[in-house]
Write a protein that holds these residues in place. Sequence first.
Motif, PDB file in Angstrom:
ATOM      1  N   PHE A   1      32.736  54.069   0.332  1.00  0.00           N
ATOM      2  CA  PHE A   1      33.512  52.502   1.257  1.00  0.00           C
ATOM      3  C   PHE A   1      32.674  51.792   1.341  1.00  0.00           C
ATOM      4  O   PHE A   1      33.467  50.355   1.484  1.00  0.00           O
TER       5      PHE A   1
ATOM      6  N   MET B   1      15.626  49.265   5.731  1.00  0.00           N
ATOM      7  CA  MET B   1      16.512  50.684   5.430  1.00  0.00           C
ATOM      8  C   MET B   1      15.464  50.986   3.528  1.00  0.00           C
ATOM      9  O   MET B   1      15.466  52.416   4.012  1.00  0.00           O
TER      10      MET B   1
ATOM     11  N   GLY C   1      20.175  52.496  10.991  1.00  0.00           N
ATOM     12  CA  GLY C   1      21.200  53.415  10.117  1.00  0.00           C
ATOM     13  C   GLY C   1      22.584  53.032  11.024  1.00  0.00           C
ATOM     14  O   GLY C   1      23.325  52.296  10.647  1.00  0.00           O
TER      15      GLY C   1
ATOM     16  N   ARG D   1      23.632  61.745   2.847  1.00  0.00           N
ATOM     17  CA  ARG D   1      23.427  60.476   3.368  1.00  0.00           C
ATOM     18  C   ARG D   1      22.248  60.483   5.052  1.00  0.00           C
ATOM     19  O   ARG D   1      22.475  61.957   5.174  1.00  0.00           O
ATOM     20  N   ARG D   2      21.984  59.675   5.359  1.00  0.00           N
ATOM     21  CA  ARG D   2      21.632  59.350   6.337  1.00  0.00           C
ATOM     22  C   ARG D   2      20.151  60.023   6.204  1.00  0.00           C
ATOM     23  O   ARG D   2      19.570  61.427   6.985  1.00  0.00           O
ATOM     24  N   LEU D   3      18.997  60.128   5.829  1.00  0.00           N
ATOM     25  CA  LEU D   3      18.317  61.002   4.571  1.00  0.00           C
ATOM     26  C   LEU D   3      16.820  59.753   4.934  1.00  0.00           C
ATOM     27  O   LEU D   3      17.338  58.878   3.942  1.00  0.00           O
TER      28      LEU D   3
ATOM     29  N   GLY E   1      25.532  49.982  10.900  1.00  0.00           N
ATOM     30  CA  GLY E   1      26.998  50.084  10.169  1.00  0.00           C
ATOM     31  C   GLY E   1      27.356  49.799  11.427  1.00  0.00           C
ATOM     32  O   GLY E   1      28.315  48.844  11.527  1.00  0.00           O
TER      33      GLY E   1
ATOM     34  N   GLY F   1      24.491  57.556  14.975  1.00  0.00           N
ATOM     35  CA  GLY F   1      24.940  57.447  13.288  1.00  0.00           C
ATOM     36  C   GLY F   1      25.779  56.315  14.570  1.00  0.00           C
ATOM     37  O   GLY F   1      26.456  56.578  15.899  1.00  0.00           O
ATOM     38  N   TRP F   2      26.940  55.473  13.807  1.00  0.00           N
ATOM     39  CA  TRP F   2      27.718  54.713  14.202  1.00  0.00           C
ATOM     40  C   TRP F   2      29.228  55.507  14.334  1.00  0.00           C
ATOM     41  O   TRP F   2      29.905  55.969  15.061  1.00  0.00           O
TER      42      TRP F   2
ATOM     43  N   MET G   1      24.980  54.719  -5.936  1.00  0.00           N
ATOM     44  CA  MET G   1      24.767  55.883  -5.099  1.00  0.00           C
ATOM     45  C   MET G   1      25.914  56.761  -5.052  1.00  0.00           C
ATOM     46  O   MET G   1      25.831  57.807  -5.186  1.00  0.00           O
TER      47      MET G   1
ATOM     48  N   VAL H   1      23.795  47.829  -6.660  1.00  0.00           N
ATOM     49  CA  VAL H   1      23.439  48.795  -5.287  1.00  0.00           C
ATOM     50  C   VAL H   1      23.831  49.757  -4.701  1.00  0.00           C
ATOM     51  O   VAL H   1      24.030  50.961  -4.895  1.00  0.00           O
ATOM     52  N   PHE H   2      26.046  49.787  -5.225  1.00  0.00           N
ATOM     53  CA  PHE H   2      26.541  50.620  -4.795  1.00  0.00           C
ATOM     54  C   PHE H   2      27.332  52.012  -5.851  1.00  0.00           C
ATOM     55  O   PHE H   2      27.350  53.181  -5.779  1.00  0.00           O
TER      56      PHE H   2
END
Lengths: 196, 571
Positions: free
Chosen positions: B406, B45, B78, B467-469, B82, B146-147, B457, B453-454
């Motif tokens: 999160f 991803m 994704g 998110r989820r793009l 999750g 999604g989860w 964000m 990484v985070f």
Amino acid sequence: MDIPFTVKERPDTGLYNGKLGIWLFLASEVMLFGGLFSAYVFLRTGAESWPVGSDILNVPMATLNTMFLITSSVTMVMSWASLKLNDFGKFKMYLGFTILLAFGFLVVKYFEYTAKFEHHLYPSTNNFLGIYFTMTGLHVLHVVGGIIVIFYFLVPGNKMWQSDPDRFVNRIEIVGLYWHFVDLVWIFLFPVFYLL
Amino acid sequence: MSTDYHKESFFTKYIWSTDHKIIGLQYGITALLWLLFGFILMMIMRYQLAYPESPIPIVGALLGDGGLLPPEMYNSLGAMHGTIMIFLGVVPLAFGAFGNYFLPLQIGAIDMAFPKLNATSYWMYFVGSVVMVTGFFVPGGAANSGWTSYPPLSNIATTGQTVWLCGMVFLITSSLLGSINILATVIQLRTEGMNWMRLPIFVWVQFITAFLLLLAFPPLEAASVLQLMDRLAGTSFFMPSGLVVSGVALSNAGGGSPLLWQHLFWFLAHPEVYVLILPAFGIVVEVIANNTRKPIWGYKSIVYAVVFLGFMSFIVWAHHMFITGMGTSMSSFFQTTTMIISIPSVVILTALFMSLWGASIRYNTPMLFALGFLPMFGIGGLTGLPLGLAAADIYLHDTYYVIGHFHYVVAPGTIFALFAGIYYWFPKMTGKRMNETLGKLHFFFSLIFMNGVFLPMMAQGLAGVSRRLWDGGEMYAHAAGVLYLNEVMSISAWLLGMTQIFFIVNMIISLMSKKTGESNPWGATTLDWSATTSPPLGHGNFEVVPTVYRGPYEYSVPGADKDFTPQNEKV
Ligand code: HEM
Ligand SMILES: [Cu+2]
């Protein structure tokens, strides 16, 4: 080494392991059916219209079924009590009755379901029928599970009465607790779907 | 003792074993492999997000379409990343593996209360996890909603969603059996003298976690059943009237509510986040107490905080639903409870910082990971507060800020704690030591790249990137200023992946090394270290079942002959 308190109670908790286990299991079952009952309330309060249960469902049959399950709970207790009194014959008789009554419940339920299907009333027809079939169906699965376990202790599993009687009595007590719960769920389902 | 020494077949020893230690290892190995798998999905991803127009290297060949990643596939990755990380990775590792292996040892029990249920619970998890990933092979690919599986999207999604629901039913059954077992074990099998206020914190957190799993999962099971009915029997529990999909009106009866799913889902999923973090707290407490060589500060306040947290976690769920239009009075209620539940976490974190105060700290690998946990979890926790306030959440909801928040909790938080646990208890499980140099390299590089990484964000999220793009935000003008961060994050993620090689190599060479012969190399006070050999005896754990005389963290007791006094040492 053996795991302690499988048969005797632990003094400070007053429970043997299996009994605690079944209580915990039933707590989670309460949450499962609790979730479904909440879903019912949520759907009903949000619906534009909601049918009256007794117009669609068969109240006399469900009343008969209620009797079946309540009686089966009584015979279940009797079978456990007989075992406590060392009367193995009576134990088998009462446990046999319990299974018969449970089968009676399933047979009535079968006729109820097929009558609905014949009138083209399916879970997909509306949300009342949807949640009715889902919740009673799940309850039926619990009844079937109960029958299997009770049958096990009635026939193949009853050898334990010879080899380890205390443990066997405990097992029957545990099955009984489960069975009362199945009964209790129905006692909620009956008014909620058929009467309210 | 007679029955314990007959010869066991390979099958009963390693496959259908009822020994809690073997089951713990089974859980641990399976969960680590799934974590790796979930991590690999994420690395794919991250390539897509950094370079949306170019074909994916290595795995691209599997995708067809010139190696480009189609949007539906990104959604599958994704959702599965999750799901796998949470349900197949972290929970089975934190609760299944650590709980199973060390909880009975710490309370002086010879096994779990129900060994056969224990084995069943592992195999349910195994089957559930396999079912879950078979989703990748059904038409339309794995679940892609999604989860969280929000309907109506999930109701009309491809077959993968049905597979997801079936997998979930197995996993829920597994965790139900596991939690009954842990609860019964703690309540019934504590050894003589091990009263409640002498339990190690690790046992307390597992105990509360088990309660959360026991009571929070069933509503999700109910929801899964309802969604299965919607998908397979054509009911409309989650389908509002008049839904039109791609210009075609759906034939459902309608009258249902998508919000119903959200309530049932979050009733589980909020307690679930505490299932992800509580075991981490427990591990960190054990490691910090051991390496500061002094009693943990505020044992009682930690216990009460954990109990209170467990209780509160059942009444905050709708803070995930502020923008659903559920109404301002609902919002104010859940906003208030959310602010209240942040207090116990602060209490725990404060107690841990206070424990460090004035200690002569041993900086070994487990301790470094535990120390790394503290600020990382701190960031995760503090960035959560704005999300708990309805007004701020309206802006932040569904942005990368949430993803950043999160992940700080679960990745450099929980995952670090789990690494701390692995390094700390590895000598117990194997009788061998892990290499310190490799361990420290693993820690420092992980710490750097995790933040690489985070942290970005958060910046992207504050700029409003959703998110989820699938394209990382490329098509949005408001994302232009922060788009370059995608590459930074992706490179950090891959380097983070490379860093794990230190860990894998360390595992392999440590497993091949010789046994050290010491049973308590860290000089620890709890029964798992002080009352058994390393590794503990096959069936039965203890030579003699220990009796407990004192609390769990009696380090550096004045007047004692050594700087730790085990729980089973006579007064
Ligand atoms: C350690 C490195 C990790 C990295 C770099 C990472 C990265 C990501 C990325 C890039 C996304 C997708 C965001 C999007 O497209 O909206 C994501 C989503 C997610 N991750 Fe992770 N992740 C990691 C670990 C974890 C762990 C340990 C967990 C859980 C315990 C986790 C749980 C999730 C969840 C629940 C989602 C949301 C999936 C959805 O949108 O439904 N991740 N992660
Ligand atoms: Cu929450």
